[in-house]
Scaffold this active site. Structure first.
Site, PDB file in Angstrom:
ATOM      1  N   GLY A 144      37.455 -50.970  69.381  1.00 27.73           N
ATOM      2  CA  GLY A 144      37.681 -51.622  70.672  1.00 27.73           C
ATOM      3  C   GLY A 144      38.952 -52.435  70.624  1.00 27.73           C
ATOM      4  O   GLY A 144      39.738 -52.308  69.692  1.00 27.73           O
ATOM      5  N   ASN A 145      39.174 -53.264  71.635  1.00 33.70           N
ATOM      6  CA  ASN A 145      40.336 -54.157  71.605  1.00 33.70           C
ATOM      7  C   ASN A 145      40.002 -55.474  72.287  1.00 33.70           C
ATOM      8  O   ASN A 145      38.904 -55.645  72.826  1.00 33.70           O
ATOM      9  CB  ASN A 145      41.570 -53.472  72.206  1.00 33.70           C
ATOM     10  N   ALA A 146      40.968 -56.386  72.264  1.00 31.17           N
ATOM     11  CA  ALA A 146      40.702 -57.770  72.688  1.00 31.17           C
ATOM     12  C   ALA A 146      40.860 -57.999  74.191  1.00 31.17           C
ATOM     13  O   ALA A 146      40.813 -59.135  74.648  1.00 31.17           O
ATOM     14  CB  ALA A 146      41.627 -58.718  71.935  1.00 31.17           C
ATOM     15  N   ALA A 188      43.105 -51.734  79.254  1.00 30.90           N
ATOM     16  CA  ALA A 188      43.740 -51.488  77.954  1.00 30.90           C
ATOM     17  C   ALA A 188      42.942 -50.374  77.271  1.00 30.90           C
ATOM     18  O   ALA A 188      42.061 -50.643  76.456  1.00 30.90           O
ATOM     19  CB  ALA A 188      43.727 -52.763  77.121  1.00 30.90           C
TER      20      ALA A 188
END
Ligand code: CTP
Length: 406
Positions: free
Chosen positions: A210-212, A277
């Site tokens: 995943g990402n932030a 994102a």
């Protein structure tokens, strides 16, 4: 610090106005509360006084030497009425001055925001709708209520928007350019789809890449578009930010899901904004079972490239459709940032690119942002500030691009 006058009308949602008041006060604003006599049936004067830390004004006849029915409205930099009941809307629309709050509404020259709350039938009644139209035509910013559970067992449009949502819209109205856009409702009837948040690519049934991304930028864009009258769909991956009421929500997990949901939305949207994102890589062969410890050998994962959602939208673009991309870049200088942005805009083929400098880990999860908005001819705008303000800057560029696309 701004001087906010919080008007509270007599509906059960008055209890939620306590939370709104608290949020304004914690953000450092000086809030004066003017409850109507009916509002006091739900929440008493003591609560308003304690939460605001200021005297509460309840009637025209008290402190007559200070002429409160004129002074309060004149002193305010922003008036927020939450909840605005059907009766309050009717009295405001007809210019009545039969209690202190309606007097304030006649004397305030600052922006006025009303957040209606009532049962669905009352909200949908032609009388209420006509009152809302009258108030909007006069420059009052009237939010659409949320849909959902009402006081009883019934559900439908009529709920007071969440206090955090009202707060964010209210504070954005301290900027005159946002007031002008909200009054114009320049995106009325325009169908806007915004993607928000990060995607999750499954490694096995319990783990993912995943990402932030928090989704705050996408939600701010949705909120701003709603304020300007647009019909808004949010395609959301993993987000921590709340979805503004009034937006249609489509939830997705992976970049492939996002691509599918956006392609579907594209068939009926006038504006597509890729603020999400999406993960650029996905495990090439996700494991069907939970991966076991691998010992000293560790785990080597091969990642495959995901689809470029934005590029796909550009390929199937409908005539007149405006497509907006975002670019988060780490550049050494402003000129390098612009070069990277130009190259990406050309590569992606979108109409507008919102350019962020993320050197040093800025932007993700932050409330504030500084962006340059570019099109094929160069910079069309730069905006600094809160993500709600940046969103209005992006939508200004979208509105201009729609005009030149016609
Ligand atoms: N984007 C997309 N699909 C992807 C990755 C990104 O549609 N698989 C969108 C983002 O939502 C954003 C824009 O593309 O609007 C630019 O994202 P960015 O990550 O900066 O672009 P990349 O194409 O991944 O460029 P880079 O080569 O710099 O990683």
């Amino acid at each position: 610090m701004s001087r906010i006058l919080l008007g509270v009308a007599g509906g059960i949602a008055a209890y939620k106005a306590c939370l709104l008041l608290r949020r304004f006060a914690e953000a450092g604003h000086a809030v004066t509360v003017v409850p109507t006599p009916s509002a006091l049936e739900f929440v008493g004067e003591t609560t308003w006084a304690a939460l605001s830390g200021r005297p509460v004004h309840t009637q025209v006849w008290a402190d007559a030497h200070a002429v409160p029915h004129v002074a309060l409205g004149r002193a305010a930099e922003l008036v927020v009425v939450a909840p605005a009941t059907a009766d309050l809307l009717a009295r405001a629309a007809s210019g009545r001055a039969d209690d202190l709050l309606t007097n304030v509404l006649l004397t305030a020259t600052c922006p006025v925001l009303m957040a209606p709350a009532m049962h669905t039938e009352m909200w949908l009644h032609p009388a209420t709708q006509a009152n809302v139209a009258t108030l909007r035509a006069r420059g009052v910013v009237v939010l659409d209520p949320d849909s959902g559970r009402l006081t009883g067992a019934d559900t439908g449009p009529g709920r007071l928007p969440e206090p955090s949502e009202i707060e964010q819209v209210a504070l954005s109205l301290l900027d005159p350019s946002v007031v002008a856009a909200a009054r114009d409702r320049d995106l009325a009837g325009v169908r806007v789809t915004v993607s928000a948040g990060g995607t999750r690519e499954a490694l096995d049934p319990v783990r993912y890449l995943g990402n932030a991304s928090s989704g705050r930028m996408g939600m701010a864009l949705a909120r701003a578009a709603l304020l300007r009258g647009a019909e808004v769909r949010v395609v959301a991956g993993a987000v921590t930010a709340t979805v503004p009421g009034g937006a249609e929500l489509v939830e997705v997990v992976s970049t492939a899901d996002l691509a599918e949901a956006m392609a579907e939305a594209a068939t009926t949207s006038d504006v597509l904004i890729m603020a999400a994102a999406p993960a650029d890589f996905t495990p090439a062969t996700p494991s069907a079972g939970k991966l076991k410890k691998q010992g000293d050998a560790g785990l080597t994962v091969t990642f495959a490239q995901t689809t470029d959602v934005l590029a796909g939208l550009v390929r199937q673009r409908r005539p007149g459709q405006v497509i907006v991309g975002f670019a988060a870049e780490t550049a050494g200088s402003a000129s390098e940032l612009m070069e990277l942005g130009r190259a990406k805009l050309a590569r992606k083929g979108c109409d507008l690119l919102v350019l962020n400098d993320v050197s040093g880990g800025a932007v993700f999860g932050a409330a504030d942002n500084t962006v340059a908005i570019i099109d094929a001819d160069g910079v069309v705008g730069t905006v600094a500030g809160d993500k709600n303000l940046v969103s209005h800057g992006v939508l200004d560029a979208v509105a201009t691009s729609r005009k030149s696309n016609r």
